[in-house]
Design a protein around this motif. Structure first.
Motif, PDB file in Angstrom:
ATOM      1  N   SER A  70       9.330  -4.798   7.823  1.00 23.64           N
ATOM      2  CA  SER A  70       9.242  -4.393   6.418  1.00 23.64           C
ATOM      3  C   SER A  70      10.268  -5.182   5.609  1.00 23.64           C
ATOM      4  O   SER A  70      11.011  -6.001   6.135  1.00 23.64           O
ATOM      5  CB  SER A  70       9.530  -2.892   6.297  1.00 23.64           C
ATOM      6  OG  SER A  70       9.324  -2.430   4.980  1.00 23.64           O
ATOM      7  N   VAL A  71      10.264  -4.914   4.312  1.00 19.34           N
ATOM      8  CA  VAL A  71      11.334  -5.394   3.448  1.00 19.34           C
ATOM      9  C   VAL A  71      12.200  -4.190   3.110  1.00 19.34           C
ATOM     10  O   VAL A  71      11.678  -3.161   2.646  1.00 19.34           O
ATOM     11  CB  VAL A  71      10.794  -6.045   2.164  1.00 19.34           C
ATOM     12  CG1 VAL A  71      11.954  -6.557   1.316  1.00 19.34           C
ATOM     13  CG2 VAL A  71       9.840  -7.187   2.511  1.00 19.34           C
ATOM     14  N   TYR A  72      13.497  -4.322   3.331  1.00 16.46           N
ATOM     15  CA  TYR A  72      14.430  -3.219   3.121  1.00 16.46           C
ATOM     16  C   TYR A  72      15.289  -3.498   1.889  1.00 16.46           C
ATOM     17  O   TYR A  72      15.874  -4.571   1.747  1.00 16.46           O
ATOM     18  CB  TYR A  72      15.323  -3.045   4.353  1.00 16.46           C
ATOM     19  CG  TYR A  72      14.554  -2.536   5.549  1.00 16.46           C
ATOM     20  CD1 TYR A  72      13.875  -3.411   6.391  1.00 16.46           C
ATOM     21  CD2 TYR A  72      14.470  -1.166   5.808  1.00 16.46           C
ATOM     22  CE1 TYR A  72      13.141  -2.944   7.464  1.00 16.46           C
ATOM     23  CE2 TYR A  72      13.734  -0.688   6.883  1.00 16.46           C
ATOM     24  CZ  TYR A  72      13.071  -1.590   7.706  1.00 16.46           C
ATOM     25  OH  TYR A  72      12.339  -1.120   8.761  1.00 16.46           O
ATOM     26  N   PHE A  73      15.343  -2.499   1.013  1.00 22.58           N
ATOM     27  CA  PHE A  73      16.148  -2.614  -0.196  1.00 22.58           C
ATOM     28  C   PHE A  73      17.230  -1.553  -0.206  1.00 22.58           C
ATOM     29  O   PHE A  73      16.986  -0.388   0.117  1.00 22.58           O
ATOM     30  CB  PHE A  73      15.293  -2.444  -1.448  1.00 22.58           C
ATOM     31  CG  PHE A  73      14.386  -3.609  -1.723  1.00 22.58           C
ATOM     32  CD1 PHE A  73      13.031  -3.546  -1.422  1.00 22.58           C
ATOM     33  CD2 PHE A  73      14.884  -4.768  -2.293  1.00 22.58           C
ATOM     34  CE1 PHE A  73      12.200  -4.612  -1.672  1.00 22.58           C
ATOM     35  CE2 PHE A  73      14.055  -5.847  -2.550  1.00 22.58           C
ATOM     36  CZ  PHE A  73      12.712  -5.771  -2.233  1.00 22.58           C
ATOM     37  N   CYS A  74      18.399  -1.975  -0.647  1.00 23.70           N
ATOM     38  CA  CYS A  74      19.498  -1.066  -0.919  1.00 23.70           C
ATOM     39  C   CYS A  74      19.561  -0.853  -2.428  1.00 23.70           C
ATOM     40  O   CYS A  74      19.253  -1.775  -3.211  1.00 23.70           O
ATOM     41  CB  CYS A  74      20.796  -1.679  -0.407  1.00 23.70           C
ATOM     42  SG  CYS A  74      22.270  -0.756  -0.821  1.00 23.70           S
TER      43      CYS A  74
ATOM     44  N   GLY B  63       3.013   1.013  -8.108  1.00 24.65           N
ATOM     45  CA  GLY B  63       3.153  -0.154  -8.952  1.00 24.65           C
ATOM     46  C   GLY B  63       1.853  -0.674  -9.528  1.00 24.65           C
ATOM     47  O   GLY B  63       0.758  -0.377  -9.029  1.00 24.65           O
ATOM     48  N   THR B  64       1.973  -1.439 -10.598  1.00 21.59           N
ATOM     49  CA  THR B  64       0.861  -2.176 -11.193  1.00 21.59           C
ATOM     50  C   THR B  64       1.200  -3.652 -11.163  1.00 21.59           C
ATOM     51  O   THR B  64       2.237  -4.061 -11.685  1.00 21.59           O
ATOM     52  CB  THR B  64       0.608  -1.746 -12.649  1.00 21.59           C
ATOM     53  OG1 THR B  64       0.151  -0.397 -12.688  1.00 21.59           O
ATOM     54  CG2 THR B  64      -0.428  -2.651 -13.312  1.00 21.59           C
TER      55      THR B  64
ATOM     56  N   GLY C 297       0.789  -1.228   0.000  1.00 18.01           N
ATOM     57  CA  GLY C 297       0.000   0.000   0.000  1.00 18.01           C
ATOM     58  C   GLY C 297       0.816   1.270   0.000  1.00 18.01           C
ATOM     59  O   GLY C 297       0.268   2.364  -0.170  1.00 18.01           O
ATOM     60  N   HIS C 298       2.131   1.146   0.210  1.00 12.81           N
ATOM     61  CA  HIS C 298       2.981   2.344   0.246  1.00 12.81           C
ATOM     62  C   HIS C 298       4.032   2.361  -0.840  1.00 12.81           C
ATOM     63  O   HIS C 298       4.607   3.387  -1.143  1.00 12.81           O
ATOM     64  CB  HIS C 298       3.679   2.456   1.596  1.00 12.81           C
ATOM     65  CG  HIS C 298       2.765   2.819   2.713  1.00 12.81           C
ATOM     66  ND1 HIS C 298       2.341   4.107   2.961  1.00 12.81           N
ATOM     67  CD2 HIS C 298       2.167   2.053   3.649  1.00 12.81           C
ATOM     68  CE1 HIS C 298       1.548   4.117   4.006  1.00 12.81           C
ATOM     69  NE2 HIS C 298       1.412   2.891   4.441  1.00 12.81           N
TER      70      HIS C 298
ATOM     71  N   VAL D 232      11.183   8.827   5.048  1.00 10.93           N
ATOM     72  CA  VAL D 232      10.783   8.130   6.272  1.00 10.93           C
ATOM     73  C   VAL D 232      12.000   7.817   7.143  1.00 10.93           C
ATOM     74  O   VAL D 232      12.256   6.671   7.488  1.00 10.93           O
ATOM     75  CB  VAL D 232       9.989   6.838   5.946  1.00 10.93           C
ATOM     76  CG1 VAL D 232       8.625   7.178   5.389  1.00 10.93           C
ATOM     77  CG2 VAL D 232      10.759   5.951   4.967  1.00 10.93           C
ATOM     78  N   SER D 233      12.748   8.828   7.539  1.00 11.71           N
ATOM     79  CA  SER D 233      14.024   8.634   8.224  1.00 11.71           C
ATOM     80  C   SER D 233      13.909   8.469   9.748  1.00 11.71           C
ATOM     81  O   SER D 233      14.871   8.009  10.387  1.00 11.71           O
ATOM     82  CB  SER D 233      14.957   9.794   7.908  1.00 11.71           C
ATOM     83  OG  SER D 233      14.369  11.012   8.319  1.00 11.71           O
TER      84      SER D 233
END
Lengths: 111, 110
Positions: free
Chosen positions: A87-91, B103-104, A40-41, A60-61
């Protein structure tokens, strides 16, 4: 594939404990980014770095800090983890051409 | 406020049924627009960068186009392996950051 690795790939921790996620690149790119992805974000920027010891805040720091002491490593620290940081964190990394390339992600569960 | 909106949120197509995904944006000045593909449990995979209105890029069954207000990702004769979430992102002129749409989710039925 861009040379980006993230560690750990999965982590379960308890509320109130510190957590550090690591991003490592072999591309010698200047820019490095940390995002979180939640349903949703979409992808939201936490912090980014534009050089060694040079960092700035994203959208969102709050509750997160970062450090970059070497070009290849960018660390994300949750000083005192909360359930809202599950959450899932991506670099991601980018060079001067601006396109960002993403790592495989870290799944974090805060109980 | 700079923002990116993608539509539809989800799309189900039969194999071979062509369609388009939309990414509309409002920014003070566009530096670049990016398309990514994301498979479940993986990081986004870069597809295209577009810089100016009228520009087009193609890769296999995908073609991305750009106008002054939106971008389209056209999928021609899709296959089940094209099923994924497609993300659009924009970089604002004078900024190091990019803004992602939500996203889609595309599902191609065999």
């Amino acid at each position: 594939d861009a040379g980006i690795t993230q560690s750990p790939r999965h982590k379960v921790t308890e509320t109130g404990t510190p957590v550090t996620l690591r991003c490592h690149q072999t591309e010698n790119h200047r820019y490095m980014y940390w995002y979180r992805q939640d349903p949703g974000h979409g992808l939201r920027l936490i912090h980014y770095s534009y050089g060694v010891k040079d960092t700035d805040k994203g959208e969102v720091s709050d509750g997160y800090s970062v450090s970059r002491s070497k070009t290849e490593d960018f660390l994300l620290t949750l000083e005192s983890a909360t359930s809202s940081q599950t959450s899932v964190y991506f670099c991601a990394i980018s060079g001067e051409e601006e396109t960002q390339y993403f790592g495989p992600g870290t799944r974090l569960l805060v109980l | 406020e700079d923002q990116v909106t993608q539509s539809p949120e989800a799309l189900r197509l039969q194999e071979g049924e062509s369609s388009s995904l939309n990414c509309s944006y409002t920014v003070s000045g566009l530096r670049g627009l990016f398309w990514y593909r994301q498979d479940p449990g993986k990081g986004p995979e870069f597809l295209f960068t577009l810089y100016s209105a009228g520009e087009e890029k193609e890769k296999e069954r995908l073609k991305a186009t750009l106008t002054k207000k939106e971008s389209f990702l056209h999928i021609t004769a899709p296959k089940p392996e094209d099923s994924a979430t497609y993300l659009c992102a924009v970089q604002v002129r004078g900024d190091d950051k990019i803004i992602f749409g939500k996203g889609t989710r595309l599902h191609i039925l065999p």
